[in-house]
Design a protein around this motif. Structure first.
Motif, mmCIF file in Angstrom:
data_model
loop_
_atom_site.group_PDB
_atom_site.id
_atom_site.type_symbol
_atom_site.label_atom_id
_atom_site.label_comp_id
_atom_site.label_asym_id
_atom_site.label_seq_id
_atom_site.Cartn_x
_atom_site.Cartn_y
_atom_site.Cartn_z
ATOM 1 N N ARG A 120 57.076 47.080 -61.166
ATOM 2 C CA ARG A 120 56.769 46.747 -62.549
ATOM 3 C C ARG A 120 56.701 48.012 -63.358
ATOM 4 O O ARG A 120 56.051 48.976 -62.973
ATOM 5 N N ILE B 227 45.988 48.306 -68.243
ATOM 6 C CA ILE B 227 45.220 47.176 -67.718
ATOM 7 C C ILE B 227 44.139 46.882 -68.744
ATOM 8 O O ILE B 227 43.310 47.748 -69.045
ATOM 9 N N GLU C 206 41.135 42.993 -67.089
ATOM 10 C CA GLU C 206 41.580 42.093 -66.038
ATOM 11 C C GLU C 206 40.502 41.965 -64.974
ATOM 12 O O GLU C 206 39.808 42.938 -64.630
ATOM 13 N N GLN D 93 41.903 42.938 -55.727
ATOM 14 C CA GLN D 93 43.073 43.205 -56.547
ATOM 15 C C GLN D 93 42.913 42.578 -57.921
ATOM 16 O O GLN D 93 42.128 41.658 -58.122
ATOM 17 N N THR D 94 43.668 43.145 -58.869
ATOM 18 C CA THR D 94 43.704 42.604 -60.216
ATOM 19 C C THR D 94 44.475 41.293 -60.234
ATOM 20 O O THR D 94 45.193 40.960 -59.285
ATOM 21 N N THR D 95 44.332 40.559 -61.348
ATOM 22 C CA THR D 95 45.012 39.271 -61.474
ATOM 23 C C THR D 95 46.524 39.436 -61.330
ATOM 24 O O THR D 95 47.188 38.646 -60.662
ATOM 25 N N ALA D 96 47.071 40.484 -61.953
ATOM 26 C CA ALA D 96 48.511 40.781 -61.841
ATOM 27 C C ALA D 96 48.681 42.129 -61.154
ATOM 28 O O ALA D 96 47.809 42.997 -61.245
ATOM 29 N N PRO D 97 49.808 42.352 -60.436
ATOM 30 C CA PRO D 97 50.008 43.640 -59.756
ATOM 31 C C PRO D 97 50.314 44.756 -60.755
ATOM 32 O O PRO D 97 50.933 44.540 -61.792
ATOM 33 N N HIS D 98 49.856 45.970 -60.428
ATOM 34 C CA HIS D 98 50.120 47.170 -61.226
ATOM 35 C C HIS D 98 50.483 48.307 -60.285
ATOM 36 O O HIS D 98 50.099 48.301 -59.117
#
Length: 554
Positions: free
Chosen positions: A3, A98, A101, A111-116
């Motif tokens: 990403r 971010i 989150e 982990q966060t809601t979405a990958p980073h």
């Protein structure tokens, strides 16, 4: 699988971000670290997150917490927290990559809601800002490149006062290949209440409040608080039955007050009992974030010698323990002086009642060249012209104001008396002194009561009986010597001992069948105005003393 972070000034530097953002939880002093590391990807970002225990004011660990004050046992794999991250392009621009989150324990990792992903470039740094619980996220204000802030007003109800923790880790290298620590810190001071070492009256406490404290401010993550201008009184309205024993918990746990850190000046703690009585205490000090301040509450009023009549107004209807100690005597030369007596007992009192406390002064020694009469009835002794010494004064508590000798027409108002000691008359062995102790049911007097021989360490060596003056009794004075009377000890004009003050004072020597250079009699004590009263003879050195202890509101 990758990403890219979009930023019009740092697209090239951020497009190489290649690491999944995850969080690993480590509970300090509570659990082992759950370290997750993907060996197939050496660029995997992972955090180790530590949650410190609350510390007592003396910096020792405090494990007494509730669901709201967070500890390692309540911040675990079932919890979530929010995170903000700002990326720096290594030149001049920041971008929030971010934004608020949630981080939760999912698929065995935090982990966060979405990958980073990381950039992989050392100069492209990232700053992280975390907060717990997630419910405060809506109150947070944030601009890229600056630490987040939020304004907060402490809720009135203690059960609604949440514990908030934050963590910051700034300027983390973009090619990091190890755990990045997030150390959470409590941002409030915890205020609790318990019974102090001197005990507190048993009964039902209906509420405790603490007033004159700041209740609002602005918090900057990584920096701390800026106080607002408003102040408030916070009250815990929750009935609590207490036995009043030292160390007993009153309000903690769910009823812990979570206060903004501040310097407290003349804040007032108010304790209300269910029978309408009130106790107050003014405090000052500094409340620091992450520390527990447990205020240990006792009620015991102490009265030392002042040479004046003192008073006590009953704050709560109930039972009180009253205690008095008479004063020691003075004496001739280097002889050991005699100690005063003790009297104590219990009294049921009503809110608003007034007691008067008169604390006796110790007898004058030979080096005093003024009036040798000790405060509250000690008699006067004499060696030579202008060299005066005397018996110890009595200590008493009454419902009528006045020194003891002035209450002969108000005896029914006297609750208890500790007798003062008779003074040394000049007779001594090689390393011991004869003296007459204050009463007691009777003051010591050598005609009817044994006289103690004391060495220089004040150890009793033996007893003997001689003809001489006598101490005061419950009904009057002894038959020998220069008479004392109600509330005062006898005076002597020769080189002889003076009587101590008391319910009835001790007689002096030097006349009345008692030779010179013998000792004055001790004054008697009195417990007729209290319940379960008791005496002790010869226990107090120095000036007299009194204390009043709240025992029960029932």
């Amino acid at each position: 699988m990758f990403r890219k972070f979009n930023n019009n000034k740092c697209t090239d530097s951020l497009c190489s971000l290649s690491l999944l953002l995850i969080v690993v939880l480590c509970i300090c002093s509570c659990t082992s670290e759950y370290s997750i590391f993907d060996n197939d990807n050496t660029k995997l970002l992972n955090f180790s997150v530590s949650v410190p225990e609350w510390k007592n004011n003396d910096s020792t660990s405090n494990t007494k917490t509730r669901a709201t004050p967070i500890s390692g046992s309540s911040f675990d794999k079932a919890s979530s927290f929010n995170i903000i991250a700002d990326a720096y392009d290594g030149k001049s621009s920041y971008n929030t990559i971010i934004k608020d989150e949630a981080v939760s324990f999912t698929n065995n990792i935090w982990q966060t809601t979405a990958p980073h992903y990381w950039s992989g470039t050392a100069t492209n740094t990232v700053s992280f800002y975390a907060c717990y619980p997630t419910s405060i996220s809506s109150s947070i204000t944030h601009t890229a490149g600056s630490a987040p802030t939020f304004s907060y007003t402490v809720p009135d109800d203690a059960t609604n006062q949440i514990d908030i923790m934050t963590a910051t880790e700034t300027n983390v290298s973009g090619n990091t290949n190890s755990s990045t620590p997030l150390t959470f810190n409590h941002i409030f001071a915890a205020i609790q209440f318990s019974v102090g070492s001197n005990g507190l009256g048993n009964g039902t406490i209906s509420s405790i409040s603490i007033g004159n404290v700041y209740n609002s401010g602005t918090y900057t993550l990584g920096t701390g608080w800026t106080l607002g201008t408003s102040m408030k009184t916070f009250t815990i309205n929750q009935p609590k039955n207490i036995s009043g024993t030292s160390g007993e918990d009153i309000y903690s746990g769910t009823y812990t007050l979570m206060m903004i850190p501040q310097t407290v000046k003349n804040a007032t703690i108010t304790i209300n009992y269910s029978n309408g009585g009130t106790l107050t205490k003014t405090i000052s000090g500094t409340w620091e974030a992450g520390k527990t301040y447990n205020y240990k509450i006792s009620f015991m009023r102490e009265y030392n010698y002042t040479g004046n009549i003192q008073s006590f107004t009953v704050p709560i209807s109930g039972t009180y323990k009253l205690e008095v100690w008479g004063a020691q005597s003075g004496g001739w030369g280097g002889h050991i002086n005699a100690p005063g007596g003790y009297a104590g007992g219990y009294k049921k009192l009503t809110k608003g009642d007034v007691l008067y406390i008169v604390v006796g002064g110790k007898g004058y020694d030979v080096n005093h060249y003024t009036d040798g009469t000790s405060y509250n009835g000690g008699g006067t002794g004499y060696i030579s012209q202008n060299e005066i010494y005397g018996g110890g004064g009595a200590t008493h508590i009454a419902t009528h104001s006045g020194c003891l000798k002035d209450l002969s027409d108000f005896k029914s108002t006297i609750l208890l008396v500790g007798g003062g000691a008779g003074s040394n008359g000049g007779w001594a062995g090689e390393d011991v002194s004869l003296f007459e102790c204050g009463g007691g049911e009777v003051g010591l007097g050598s005609n009817t009561i044994y006289i103690y021989w004391i060495d220089e360490s004040k150890n009793i060596k033996g007893t003997m009986s001689t003809k001489g003056n006598t101490g005061g009794t419950q009904t009057g004075v002894g038959p020998d010597g220069i008479k004392g009377g109600f509330g005062y000890g006898g005076n002597t004009s020769g080189c002889a001992g003076a009587g101590g003050g008391g319910w009835y004072g001790g007689n002096a020597s030097g006349d009345g069948g008692v030779s010179s250079q013998t000792n004055g009699g001790g004054g008697s004590g009195y417990i007729g105005g209290v319940d379960d009263g008791s005496f002790q003879t010869g226990v107090r050195y120095g000036n007299g003393y009194a204390r009043i202890t709240f025992v029960s509101a029932n």
